[in-house]
Design a protein around this motif. Structure first.
Motif, PDB file in Angstrom:
ATOM      1  N   TYR A 165      -1.578 -19.934  -2.417  1.00  0.00           N
ATOM      2  CA  TYR A 165      -0.869 -18.748  -3.014  1.00  0.00           C
ATOM      3  C   TYR A 165      -1.804 -17.746  -3.563  1.00  0.00           C
ATOM      4  CZ  TYR A 165       3.141 -22.169  -2.209  1.00  0.00           C
ATOM      5  OH  TYR A 165       3.930 -22.996  -1.891  1.00  0.00           O
ATOM      6  N   PHE A 166      -1.262 -16.482  -3.355  1.00  0.00           N
ATOM      7  CA  PHE A 166      -2.348 -15.674  -3.966  1.00  0.00           C
ATOM      8  C   PHE A 166      -1.192 -14.339  -4.670  1.00  0.00           C
ATOM      9  CE2 PHE A 166      -5.021 -17.349  -0.756  1.00  0.00           C
ATOM     10  CZ  PHE A 166      -6.111 -17.181  -1.425  1.00  0.00           C
ATOM     11  N   ALA A 167      -1.926 -13.730  -5.454  1.00  0.00           N
ATOM     12  CA  ALA A 167      -1.070 -12.393  -6.255  1.00  0.00           C
ATOM     13  C   ALA A 167      -1.742 -11.333  -5.412  1.00  0.00           C
ATOM     14  CB  ALA A 167      -1.065 -12.491  -7.676  1.00  0.00           C
ATOM     15  N   VAL A 168      -1.021 -10.308  -4.785  1.00  0.00           N
ATOM     16  CA  VAL A 168      -1.481  -9.318  -4.142  1.00  0.00           C
ATOM     17  C   VAL A 168      -1.005  -7.854  -4.651  1.00  0.00           C
ATOM     18  CG1 VAL A 168      -1.981 -10.715  -1.947  1.00  0.00           C
ATOM     19  CG2 VAL A 168       0.214  -9.575  -2.158  1.00  0.00           C
ATOM     20  N   ALA A 169      -1.925  -7.041  -4.707  1.00  0.00           N
ATOM     21  CA  ALA A 169      -1.312  -5.860  -5.204  1.00  0.00           C
ATOM     22  C   ALA A 169      -2.427  -4.895  -4.864  1.00  0.00           C
ATOM     23  CB  ALA A 169      -1.157  -5.770  -6.783  1.00  0.00           C
ATOM     24  N   SER A 170      -1.934  -3.482  -4.768  1.00  0.00           N
ATOM     25  CA  SER A 170      -2.909  -2.458  -4.355  1.00  0.00           C
ATOM     26  C   SER A 170      -3.724  -2.000  -5.703  1.00  0.00           C
ATOM     27  CB  SER A 170      -2.313  -1.163  -4.231  1.00  0.00           C
ATOM     28  OG  SER A 170      -1.478  -0.467  -5.113  1.00  0.00           O
ATOM     29  N   PRO A 171      -4.883  -1.528  -5.424  1.00  0.00           N
ATOM     30  CA  PRO A 171      -5.873  -1.194  -6.634  1.00  0.00           C
ATOM     31  C   PRO A 171      -5.033  -0.229  -7.439  1.00  0.00           C
ATOM     32  CG  PRO A 171      -6.905  -1.081  -4.819  1.00  0.00           C
ATOM     33  CD  PRO A 171      -5.564  -1.171  -4.191  1.00  0.00           C
ATOM     34  N   TRP A 172      -4.288   0.749  -7.260  1.00  0.00           N
ATOM     35  CA  TRP A 172      -3.629   1.538  -8.074  1.00  0.00           C
ATOM     36  C   TRP A 172      -2.609   0.972  -8.815  1.00  0.00           C
ATOM     37  CZ3 TRP A 172      -4.580   2.755  -2.993  1.00  0.00           C
ATOM     38  CH2 TRP A 172      -3.786   2.447  -1.985  1.00  0.00           C
ATOM     39  N   ALA A 173      -1.652   0.139  -8.287  1.00  0.00           N
ATOM     40  CA  ALA A 173      -0.653  -0.545  -8.982  1.00  0.00           C
ATOM     41  C   ALA A 173      -1.269  -1.367 -10.108  1.00  0.00           C
ATOM     42  CB  ALA A 173       0.157  -1.508  -7.959  1.00  0.00           C
ATOM     43  N   LEU A 174      -2.263  -2.062  -9.754  1.00  0.00           N
ATOM     44  CA  LEU A 174      -3.109  -2.710 -10.857  1.00  0.00           C
ATOM     45  C   LEU A 174      -3.676  -2.126 -12.002  1.00  0.00           C
ATOM     46  CD1 LEU A 174      -4.780  -5.665  -8.855  1.00  0.00           C
ATOM     47  CD2 LEU A 174      -2.912  -5.993 -10.362  1.00  0.00           C
ATOM     48  N   ALA A 175      -3.637  -0.740 -11.928  1.00  0.00           N
ATOM     49  CA  ALA A 175      -4.119   0.075 -12.674  1.00  0.00           C
ATOM     50  C   ALA A 175      -3.237   0.323 -13.821  1.00  0.00           C
ATOM     51  CB  ALA A 175      -4.610   1.706 -12.316  1.00  0.00           C
ATOM     52  N   ARG A 176      -1.812  -0.119 -13.540  1.00  0.00           N
ATOM     53  CA  ARG A 176      -0.700   0.203 -14.251  1.00  0.00           C
ATOM     54  C   ARG A 176      -0.747  -1.436 -15.397  1.00  0.00           C
ATOM     55  NH1 ARG A 176       4.430  -0.008 -11.800  1.00  0.00           N
ATOM     56  NH2 ARG A 176       5.270   0.291 -13.861  1.00  0.00           N
ATOM     57  N   LEU A 225       0.656  -1.352  -0.184  1.00  0.00           N
ATOM     58  CA  LEU A 225      -0.029  -0.035  -0.095  1.00  0.00           C
ATOM     59  C   LEU A 225       0.793   1.229  -0.168  1.00  0.00           C
ATOM     60  CD1 LEU A 225      -2.788  -1.042   2.550  1.00  0.00           C
ATOM     61  CD2 LEU A 225      -3.058  -0.923   0.036  1.00  0.00           C
ATOM     62  N   GLN A 226       2.064   0.961   0.503  1.00  0.00           N
ATOM     63  CA  GLN A 226       2.939   2.143   0.581  1.00  0.00           C
ATOM     64  C   GLN A 226       3.845   2.149  -0.843  1.00  0.00           C
ATOM     65  OE1 GLN A 226       3.044   4.930   2.779  1.00  0.00           O
ATOM     66  NE2 GLN A 226       1.074   3.947   3.446  1.00  0.00           N
ATOM     67  N   GLY A 227       3.771   1.360  -1.665  1.00  0.00           N
ATOM     68  CA  GLY A 227       4.415   1.457  -2.688  1.00  0.00           C
ATOM     69  C   GLY A 227       5.837   0.744  -2.752  1.00  0.00           C
ATOM     70  N   GLU A 228       6.086   0.046  -1.802  1.00  0.00           N
ATOM     71  CA  GLU A 228       7.365  -0.701  -1.652  1.00  0.00           C
ATOM     72  C   GLU A 228       7.694  -1.760  -2.579  1.00  0.00           C
ATOM     73  OE1 GLU A 228       8.175  -2.323   2.158  1.00  0.00           O
ATOM     74  OE2 GLU A 228       7.923  -0.513   3.254  1.00  0.00           O
ATOM     75  N   ALA A 229       6.522  -2.054  -3.334  1.00  0.00           N
ATOM     76  CA  ALA A 229       6.632  -3.187  -4.434  1.00  0.00           C
ATOM     77  C   ALA A 229       5.357  -2.872  -5.272  1.00  0.00           C
ATOM     78  CB  ALA A 229       6.928  -4.499  -4.019  1.00  0.00           C
ATOM     79  N   CYS A 239       1.652 -16.579   0.645  1.00  0.00           N
ATOM     80  CA  CYS A 239       0.733 -17.537   1.074  1.00  0.00           C
ATOM     81  C   CYS A 239       0.138 -16.939   2.309  1.00  0.00           C
ATOM     82  CB  CYS A 239       1.749 -18.910   1.473  1.00  0.00           C
ATOM     83  SG  CYS A 239       3.554 -18.645   1.249  1.00  0.00           S
ATOM     84  N   GLY A 240      -1.203 -17.786   2.310  1.00  0.00           N
ATOM     85  CA  GLY A 240      -2.049 -17.398   3.374  1.00  0.00           C
ATOM     86  C   GLY A 240      -3.582 -17.541   3.015  1.00  0.00           C
ATOM     87  N   ALA A 241      -4.441 -16.979   3.760  1.00  0.00           N
ATOM     88  CA  ALA A 241      -5.885 -16.937   3.706  1.00  0.00           C
ATOM     89  C   ALA A 241      -6.271 -16.248   2.405  1.00  0.00           C
ATOM     90  CB  ALA A 241      -6.578 -16.941   4.927  1.00  0.00           C
ATOM     91  N   GLY A 242      -5.725 -15.322   2.018  1.00  0.00           N
ATOM     92  CA  GLY A 242      -6.036 -14.469   1.009  1.00  0.00           C
ATOM     93  C   GLY A 242      -6.946 -12.953   1.329  1.00  0.00           C
ATOM     94  N   THR A 243      -6.505 -12.715   2.890  1.00  0.00           N
ATOM     95  CA  THR A 243      -7.092 -11.557   3.441  1.00  0.00           C
ATOM     96  C   THR A 243      -5.935 -10.741   3.925  1.00  0.00           C
ATOM     97  OG1 THR A 243      -7.281 -12.908   5.594  1.00  0.00           O
ATOM     98  CG2 THR A 243      -9.103 -12.953   4.268  1.00  0.00           C
ATOM     99  N   TRP A 244      -5.839  -9.745   3.081  1.00  0.00           N
ATOM    100  CA  TRP A 244      -4.922  -8.633   3.523  1.00  0.00           C
ATOM    101  C   TRP A 244      -5.685  -7.318   3.036  1.00  0.00           C
ATOM    102  CZ3 TRP A 244      -2.883 -13.113   0.758  1.00  0.00           C
ATOM    103  CH2 TRP A 244      -2.289 -13.701   1.178  1.00  0.00           C
TER     104      TRP A 244
END
Length: 301
Positions: free
Chosen positions: A275-286, A139-143, A149-154
């Motif tokens: 396993y999940f792919a995770v990203a912020s909404p604004w990152a996925l806008a790219r 969320l802070q743009g570190e990546a 890996c997890g339950a998919g709740t971030w």
């Protein structure tokens, strides 16, 4: 702390000074000349002194006062710098660089062997890997995007399911019995490799669960070698240091290439996360980030 509350008024003043009129500034800023004049007057009221000497008529009816010229030059530089910063930020949204974060085990055993396929499909996208076992703040743009890996709740992140997981037992071919299949007696004579990675301690089944499943009551489940890195556990198994309980996804290629053998092949221990792919909404806008996410989905499934 920077005071930018009068940024629009400063922009109006700088444009009016360059054009020598509120009309020219208004055309550049896409507002009326009256609006430019009002913003400049509000800035003069705040400063407590005039910025222009006003003439009655002509295209250059505004003359910058001598004692404002130095400030005007700095303002011109500053506004150009702001404009360049905005251009860079906008360019970043469409740039072909994607920073991907994942654990050492996922990168070494799954992602790296497949990155060449992504590069062949998307030659204009540059992938930068942030290899770490800590939770990177997306969320802070570190990546831009991560594999977790997890339950998919971030909270605050968009999560995309990639693949489930299960635990299997593996060892090097050199450890297999000369005759017959591995059994409880064979396992009791082997060194047990324990994955003590902090994330795995509470959610992964251990040798006690495995012994119960295969019906070996006298297996000394606490003995053996403890390593706090999943990738090192796999490497220890490859080099014949003992028998490991490993994530099937992470050892699939080693099994296919013959570096590891799956023992007790009929046995497996499912686990509750995936396993999940995770990203912020604004990152996925790219578009490049979205392309990488979609590639992960298609490759993993």
């Amino acid at each position: 702390m920077r005071s930018l509350s009068r940024l629009k008024a400063l922009q109006a003043f700088e444009a009016a000074a360059r054009h020598g009129s509120f009309v020219g500034a208004g055309k550049e800023l896409n507002v009326t000349a009256a609006a430019v004049g009002q913003m400049v007057r509000s800035l003069e009221d705040w400063l407590g002194s005039p910025l222009f000497k006003r003439r009655g008529a002509g295209s250059d009816r505004l003359m910058v006062l001598e004692d404002t010229r130095e400030a005007l030059a700095n303002l011109h530089i500053g506004l150009n710098a702001l404009d360049e910063a905005m251009r860079q930020l906008k360019l970043r949204r469409t740039s072909g660089v994607v920073t991907v974060t994942a654990s050492q085990a996922i990168v070494a055993k799954w992602l790296l062997p497949r990155l060449g396929d992504f590069a062949a499909l998307y030659p204009d996208i540059v992938v930068r890997l942030d290899v770490t076992d800590r939770i990177v703040d997306l969320l802070q743009g570190e990546a831009d995007i991560g594999v977790r890996c997890g339950a998919g709740t971030w909270q605050g992140l968009e999560t995309t399911y990639l693949h489930g997981e299960e635990i299997i037992a593996v060892c090097a071919p050199s450890l297999l019995p000369a005759k017959g299949r591995p059994d409880g007696n064979w396992l009791s004579a082997q060194t047990l490799l324990h994955d003590t990675t902090p994330a795995s301690h509470d959610i992964f089944p251990g040798w006690g669960d495995w012994a119960e499943m295969i019906g070996v009551a006298d297996l000394h489940v606490d003995r053996g070698l403890r390593i706090n890195a999943s990738s090192a556990i796999i490497q220890a198994a490859i080099t014949g240091q003992g028998v490991a309980l490993a994530r099937k996804t992470l050892v699939a290629q080693d099994i296919a290439d013959g570096r590891l053998i799956r023992v007790f092949a009929e046995c497996r221990l499912p686990i509750d996360w995936a396993y999940f792919a995770v990203a912020s909404p604004w990152a996925l806008a790219r578009p490049p980030v979205l392309s990488f996410r979609d590639w992960l989905v298609s490759t993993w499934q």
